[in-house]
Design a protein around this motif. Sequence first.
Motif, PDB file in Angstrom:
ATOM      1  N   GLY A 104      11.093  -8.560  -1.504  1.00  0.00           N
ATOM      2  CA  GLY A 104      11.521  -9.631  -0.958  1.00  0.00           C
ATOM      3  C   GLY A 104      10.433  -9.841   0.249  1.00  0.00           C
ATOM      4  N   LEU A 105       9.446  -9.792  -0.189  1.00  0.00           N
ATOM      5  CA  LEU A 105       7.885 -10.284   0.830  1.00  0.00           C
ATOM      6  C   LEU A 105       7.696 -11.362   1.097  1.00  0.00           C
ATOM      7  CD1 LEU A 105       5.529  -7.199  -0.428  1.00  0.00           C
ATOM      8  CD2 LEU A 105       6.787  -7.426   1.430  1.00  0.00           C
ATOM      9  N   ALA A 106       7.188 -11.417   2.034  1.00  0.00           N
ATOM     10  CA  ALA A 106       6.736 -12.858   2.178  1.00  0.00           C
ATOM     11  C   ALA A 106       5.528 -13.350   1.811  1.00  0.00           C
ATOM     12  CB  ALA A 106       6.569 -13.385   3.364  1.00  0.00           C
ATOM     13  N   ALA A 107       4.882 -12.691   1.339  1.00  0.00           N
ATOM     14  CA  ALA A 107       3.271 -12.339   0.952  1.00  0.00           C
ATOM     15  C   ALA A 107       2.566 -10.876   0.612  1.00  0.00           C
ATOM     16  CB  ALA A 107       2.997 -13.591   1.621  1.00  0.00           C
ATOM     17  N   TRP A 108       1.676 -10.889  -0.296  1.00  0.00           N
ATOM     18  CA  TRP A 108       0.399  -9.731  -0.384  1.00  0.00           C
ATOM     19  C   TRP A 108      -0.733  -9.687   0.772  1.00  0.00           C
ATOM     20  CZ3 TRP A 108       2.769  -5.326  -3.096  1.00  0.00           C
ATOM     21  CH2 TRP A 108       3.801  -5.684  -3.813  1.00  0.00           C
ATOM     22  N   THR A 109      -0.776 -10.687   0.982  1.00  0.00           N
ATOM     23  CA  THR A 109      -2.078 -10.281   1.960  1.00  0.00           C
ATOM     24  C   THR A 109      -1.638  -9.279   2.719  1.00  0.00           C
ATOM     25  OG1 THR A 109      -1.789 -12.866   3.034  1.00  0.00           O
ATOM     26  CG2 THR A 109      -2.663 -12.768   1.360  1.00  0.00           C
ATOM     27  N   GLY A 110      -2.701  -8.073   3.453  1.00  0.00           N
ATOM     28  CA  GLY A 110      -2.693  -7.124   4.617  1.00  0.00           C
ATOM     29  C   GLY A 110      -1.658  -6.483   3.913  1.00  0.00           C
ATOM     30  N   ARG A 111      -1.589  -6.415   3.274  1.00  0.00           N
ATOM     31  CA  ARG A 111      -0.944  -5.290   2.939  1.00  0.00           C
ATOM     32  C   ARG A 111      -1.375  -3.657   2.244  1.00  0.00           C
ATOM     33  NH1 ARG A 111       4.494  -6.291   4.480  1.00  0.00           N
ATOM     34  NH2 ARG A 111       4.863  -8.818   4.669  1.00  0.00           N
ATOM     35  N   GLY A 112      -3.241  -3.872   2.159  1.00  0.00           N
ATOM     36  CA  GLY A 112      -3.745  -3.006   1.636  1.00  0.00           C
ATOM     37  C   GLY A 112      -3.814  -2.414   0.425  1.00  0.00           C
ATOM     38  N   VAL A 113      -3.367  -3.221  -0.616  1.00  0.00           N
ATOM     39  CA  VAL A 113      -2.913  -4.126  -2.337  1.00  0.00           C
ATOM     40  C   VAL A 113      -4.902  -4.164  -2.901  1.00  0.00           C
ATOM     41  CG1 VAL A 113      -2.025  -4.329  -4.035  1.00  0.00           C
ATOM     42  CG2 VAL A 113      -0.679  -3.668  -2.022  1.00  0.00           C
ATOM     43  N   GLU A 114      -5.058  -2.861  -3.475  1.00  0.00           N
ATOM     44  CA  GLU A 114      -6.207  -3.457  -3.675  1.00  0.00           C
ATOM     45  C   GLU A 114      -6.129  -3.084  -5.480  1.00  0.00           C
ATOM     46  OE1 GLU A 114      -9.306  -0.520  -2.118  1.00  0.00           O
ATOM     47  OE2 GLU A 114      -8.755  -1.842  -0.154  1.00  0.00           O
ATOM     48  N   ALA A 115      -7.219  -4.196  -6.271  1.00  0.00           N
ATOM     49  CA  ALA A 115      -7.664  -3.866  -7.833  1.00  0.00           C
ATOM     50  C   ALA A 115      -8.240  -2.451  -8.002  1.00  0.00           C
ATOM     51  CB  ALA A 115      -8.563  -5.023  -8.231  1.00  0.00           C
ATOM     52  N   GLY A 116      -7.966  -2.127  -8.814  1.00  0.00           N
ATOM     53  CA  GLY A 116      -9.096  -1.057  -9.766  1.00  0.00           C
ATOM     54  C   GLY A 116      -8.532  -0.024  -9.393  1.00  0.00           C
ATOM     55  N   ARG A 117      -6.886  -0.080  -7.884  1.00  0.00           N
ATOM     56  CA  ARG A 117      -6.600   1.506  -7.340  1.00  0.00           C
ATOM     57  C   ARG A 117      -5.429   1.692  -8.489  1.00  0.00           C
ATOM     58  NH1 ARG A 117      -8.786   2.419  -2.669  1.00  0.00           N
ATOM     59  NH2 ARG A 117      -6.869   4.507  -2.668  1.00  0.00           N
ATOM     60  N   SER A 118      -4.821   3.018  -8.310  1.00  0.00           N
ATOM     61  CA  SER A 118      -4.101   3.425  -9.454  1.00  0.00           C
ATOM     62  C   SER A 118      -2.805   3.250  -8.792  1.00  0.00           C
ATOM     63  CB  SER A 118      -4.232   5.376  -9.502  1.00  0.00           C
ATOM     64  OG  SER A 118      -4.311   5.624  -8.379  1.00  0.00           O
ATOM     65  N   VAL A 119      -2.265   3.350 -10.071  1.00  0.00           N
ATOM     66  CA  VAL A 119      -0.857   2.636 -10.018  1.00  0.00           C
ATOM     67  C   VAL A 119       0.218   4.044 -10.563  1.00  0.00           C
ATOM     68  CG1 VAL A 119       1.530   0.859 -10.012  1.00  0.00           C
ATOM     69  CG2 VAL A 119      -1.120   0.340  -9.497  1.00  0.00           C
ATOM     70  N   ALA A 120       1.768   4.630  -9.872  1.00  0.00           N
ATOM     71  CA  ALA A 120       1.915   5.595 -10.975  1.00  0.00           C
ATOM     72  C   ALA A 120       3.275   5.203 -11.560  1.00  0.00           C
ATOM     73  CB  ALA A 120       2.273   6.511  -9.910  1.00  0.00           C
ATOM     74  N   HIS A 132      -6.775   4.367   2.973  1.00  0.00           N
ATOM     75  CA  HIS A 132      -5.695   4.899   4.558  1.00  0.00           C
ATOM     76  C   HIS A 132      -6.682   3.743   4.744  1.00  0.00           C
ATOM     77  CE1 HIS A 132      -5.257   7.496   7.578  1.00  0.00           C
ATOM     78  NE2 HIS A 132      -6.507   7.088   8.155  1.00  0.00           N
ATOM     79  N   PRO A 133      -5.512   3.133   6.410  1.00  0.00           N
ATOM     80  CA  PRO A 133      -4.537   4.711   6.502  1.00  0.00           C
ATOM     81  C   PRO A 133      -3.345   3.289   5.965  1.00  0.00           C
ATOM     82  CG  PRO A 133      -4.949   2.378   8.054  1.00  0.00           C
ATOM     83  CD  PRO A 133      -5.387   2.144   7.227  1.00  0.00           C
ATOM     84  N   HIS A 134      -3.512   3.069   5.081  1.00  0.00           N
ATOM     85  CA  HIS A 134      -1.920   2.293   4.073  1.00  0.00           C
ATOM     86  C   HIS A 134      -1.564   3.861   3.763  1.00  0.00           C
ATOM     87  CE1 HIS A 134      -2.139  -1.436   5.106  1.00  0.00           C
ATOM     88  NE2 HIS A 134      -3.757  -1.388   5.341  1.00  0.00           N
TER      89      HIS A 134
END
Length: 345
Positions: A104-120, A132-134
């Motif tokens: 439901g997000l309008a966009a992913w910008t500013g959400r603190g999601v970065e390439a290379g970080r882990s996903v469970a 941090h701080p997300h």
Amino acid sequence: MTGRGQERSPTYGDEESTVRCHSHAGDARPGSGDAGTPHDARTPDRLRTRSGDALLLDRLRGLSGSGSVHSVFTRVVNLLTPDGMLIALAARDGGDAPRTLVTGLAAWTGRGVEAGRSVAFGHGSVTLDRPHPHPPLRVTTAEARPWRAVTPSLADLPPGGLAAAATLLDRLCRAYGPPGGMLGAAPGAGPMETAVARALDEGRTTLVEAIRAGDADGTRRGVLALLGLGPGLTPAGDDFLTGLALLAALPGSRIAGFPPVLRDVLAGHGGRTTDLGLATVSEAADGRARAELLDLLRLLAERRPARDLIVPVRKVLAIGHTSGGDTLSGLTAGLRLEEELRGPL
């Protein structure tokens, strides 16, 4: 998809890539976090999935372990699952597509999601680690509406109907789509774009002639000439292959021999293109493509008049800069081949 300012799933992105990628220095790979939980004890934010590819939803219910964020764009975040499959988390206007969850997000910008970080991955949800701080972001799928890629049949079109559909698609594509890609170099194009356009045309000719003749070796050469050719997250050659493969995968197709050859080439030479292009072409070979393309094919099968196709065609053309037009070029080539090989009924 070529050009390519604003890509949408299942091209899984919205920014430009490079010409014929043999390797991708910027591609993210799975992280090394512990399976099942991110390295963060904070309570995660939650994001519900509105709809999702039914096959992907089934897959996620039985999947656990650690993957990674592959790439982040305005409308799409691409993830690698623990077993290496590329999937997409799309913003709400991304549309249903293979390997895609629509949020439901309008966009992913500013959400603190970065390439290379882990996903469970676990219990049908995916949890994205964020700096941090997300807090972590948990994407849940329990309430997602399943979307299924239902392919129509063009078998009931009368003699001449396939060629008429091809002519109509080509006319609408040239009327409403931007120049470039499979439509030829744009006016004032530089030497590189002109050379790529010439190579695309030569690859298309090689491939179409080989399929027409039932020449498997020639078909392989045509696929290799197009695979990864052109700029963008899914290069123009890949988009053409996507449209042609989707048409060939329809029930009763006279060019049904093309997808097996295509899959064989992809298995041995997938590194010639981008991860995103490889995923898109692979899905098309199985008759799976984004909803806009399948809706357009359904209207063609129903023999709807040209005025009913303008809006659906323009929706496809809105994919990327020239990606939609390049995909429609593949569909057009497939329709013409079908007409030729079907012969008089």
